[in-house]
Scaffold this active site. Structure first.
Site, short mmCIF file in Angstrom:
data_model
loop_
_atom_site.label_atom_id
_atom_site.label_comp_id
_atom_site.label_asym_id
_atom_site.label_seq_id
_atom_site.Cartn_x
_atom_site.Cartn_y
_atom_site.Cartn_z
N LYS A 43 16.97 55.81 -3.28
CA LYS A 43 18.19 56.53 -3.25
C LYS A 43 18.35 57.20 -2.64
CE LYS A 43 16.53 60.18 -6.77
NZ LYS A 43 16.66 60.61 -7.54
N ARG A 140 21.34 66.60 -19.46
CA ARG A 140 21.57 65.63 -17.98
C ARG A 140 22.76 64.31 -18.93
NH1 ARG A 140 19.06 64.70 -12.23
NH2 ARG A 140 18.40 63.58 -13.30
N TYR A 273 28.20 82.71 15.03
CA TYR A 273 29.79 83.43 14.20
C TYR A 273 29.08 84.56 13.06
CZ TYR A 273 31.21 78.76 16.53
OH TYR A 273 31.84 78.09 16.82
N MET A 320 28.14 74.24 13.29
CA MET A 320 28.28 72.87 13.83
C MET A 320 27.67 71.89 13.79
SD MET A 320 31.22 70.88 12.96
CE MET A 320 32.18 71.33 11.81
C1 LIG Z 1 15.07 60.74 -8.30
C2 LIG Z 1 14.68 60.53 -9.56
C3 LIG Z 1 13.67 60.35 -9.71
C4 LIG Z 1 12.78 60.51 -8.90
O1 LIG Z 1 11.66 61.92 -8.87
P1 LIG Z 1 10.74 62.41 -7.89
O2 LIG Z 1 10.97 63.61 -7.92
O3 LIG Z 1 11.30 62.19 -6.13
O4 LIG Z 1 9.36 61.86 -8.09
C5 LIG Z 1 13.04 59.89 -11.23
N1 LIG Z 1 13.44 59.16 -12.03
C6 LIG Z 1 14.71 59.12 -11.95
C7 LIG Z 1 15.80 59.73 -13.16
C8 LIG Z 1 15.83 59.70 -10.50
O5 LIG Z 1 16.43 60.47 -10.41
#
Ligand SMILES: *Cc1c(COP(=O)(O)O)cnc(C)c1O
Length: 382
Positions: A43, A140, A273, A320
């Site tokens: 992702k 969550r 800055y 930036m």
């Molecule tokens: C991002 C994610 C992972 C991977 O987590 P890592 O700590 O990067 O290994 C696994 N499961 C879910 C649901 C996630 O959102």
């Protein structure tokens, strides 16, 4: 083995992505969790490494599944020709469930999605592949325990009618990066109860999965049938007190540029800055042409860079496009054009060092490196 930068632009600032490191890391984790399978989390553009390059390397390294948050990310994988199983787990009312089902993408389901997914599957006359997502304590996404009987009943009935096929049941851990915390035991205990309950509804899928990278590496009792690993495949440690090397992992991203300006300044010179920093002695300053527009956090203080094998520290605010390092010597031999490494490669610096400087973690540092920084992929397999 290396793909050289294609344009001058790439040479100005770039992230070297070492595909061989990702393959190595997937292999290390796969060996460790066997016989459990490995889902590589790709992702957020492969945690900043590039979705397709990271996915290619993960698959070459032995990943059995790819995992993404969004269906749109999964569809990009299908468009690029990946045929491996892919799971997407974060949806909205705007999620293209039909395209996902048509693209043979497995869907995480926390509750409300089951209705629209079933509708799309019935219209397509093709069963949707789903993984039921349970909240065992993270608070969550995922179905809360009070809803499990209703979710299992609805899912079991849809499966009986051939509308869905339940491929998995999963949960996500909240504190696995701190292996001694008892909440992980509580989460895994509740997950076991959920699996027993699902079984009573006739749901016993092939893929039970709970572990992220820290759990995969510290809690064998969390492995079940598959682990979902992200940060580890990129060679980053999820633990505050253990380095990548301690875990046998190789960081896959190196962030590079070159010195854009060098100048001598007198004692008392204010920097950047807000003039939040003034040098207390005559010195030289080096200008590093990366800033928050490139994903270098503005909040960073005393952040490290390596120039000619030596570590220097940032002074003043990150802007930036640029930030300043104190070269700690009026007669510095650092020159305009000298290569600069922020982290990775042979620098001895890691994304976690930048995480410490920026009040965040390595995950965020690598993932937020921006589009203005070309990725140069090296170490690809034939
Ligand atoms: C991002 C994610 C992972 C991977 O987590 P890592 O700590 O990067 O290994 C696994 N499961 C879910 C649901 C996630 O959102």
């Amino acid at each position: 083995m290396s793909t050289l930068p294609e344009s001058q632009d790439a040479l100005e600032r770039y992230a070297v992505i070492d595909a061989s490191a990702i393959r190595h890391n997937v292999g290390v984790i796969a060996d460790y969790v066997r016989p459990a399978k490995v889902m590589a989390a790709v992702k957020a553009d492969g945690y900043g490494h590039g979705l397709l390059a990271a996915s290619r390397a993960a698959v070459d390294g032995g990943a059995d599944w790819l995992g993404v948050a969004h269906v749109s990310e999964a569809l990009q994988l299908r468009e690029a020709g990946f045929e491996i199983p892919v799971l997407a787990w974060l949806h909205t009312h705007a999620t293209p469930f039909s395209a996902a089902i048509a693209g043979n993408i497995d869907l995480g389901v926390s509750g409300w999605e089951l209705g629209p997914i079933a509708e799309a599957a019935e219209a397509l006359q093709a069963p949707a592949h789903v993984h039921l997502k349970l909240d065992t304590g993270l608070g969550r996404n995922g179905s809360p325990a009070s809803q499990w009987p209703a979710l299992f009943a609805e899912a079991a009935s849809l499966q009986e009618r051939g509308v869905i096929s339940i491929e998995g049941i999963f949960t996500h851990l909240a504190v696995a990066d701190e292996p001694d915390r008892r909440e992980t035991d509580e989460q895994l205990g509740l997950y076991h109860e959920a699996l027993d309950l699902a079984d009573e509804f006739g749901i016993s899928p092939d893929f039970r999965h709970a572990a992220n990278t820290p759990a995969a590496l510290s809690r064998p009792d969390s492995h079940f049938d598959m682990v979902r690993v992200g940060v580890g495949i990129y060679g980053q440690s999820p633990f505050a007190d253990r380095s990548s090397a301690d875990l046998g992992l190789r960081p896959a991203m190196e962030l590079r540029t070159s010195v854009a300006h060098v100048k001598r300044v007198p004692a008392g010179q204010g920097i950047s800055y807000g003039l939040t920093h003034r040098v207390d002695r005559p010195t030289s300053l080096g200008l590093i042409p990366l800033g928050y527009g490139d994903g270098v956090p503005r909040i960073s203080v005393d952040a490290p860079v390596s120039i000619n094998g030596r570590v220097y520290r940032s002074v003043g605010r990150v802007a930036m496009d640029q930030f300043v390092v104190d070269l700690e010597d009026e007669d510095t031999n650092v020159q305009v054009g000298d290569p600069v490494v922020l982290f990775g490669g042979d620098s001895g610096l890691c994304a976690a060092d930048w995480g410490r400087a920026a009040q965040t973690i390595n995950y965020e540092i690598i993932t937020r490196i921006g589009d203005r920084v070309p990725r140069i992929v090296v170490g690809q397999s034939e």
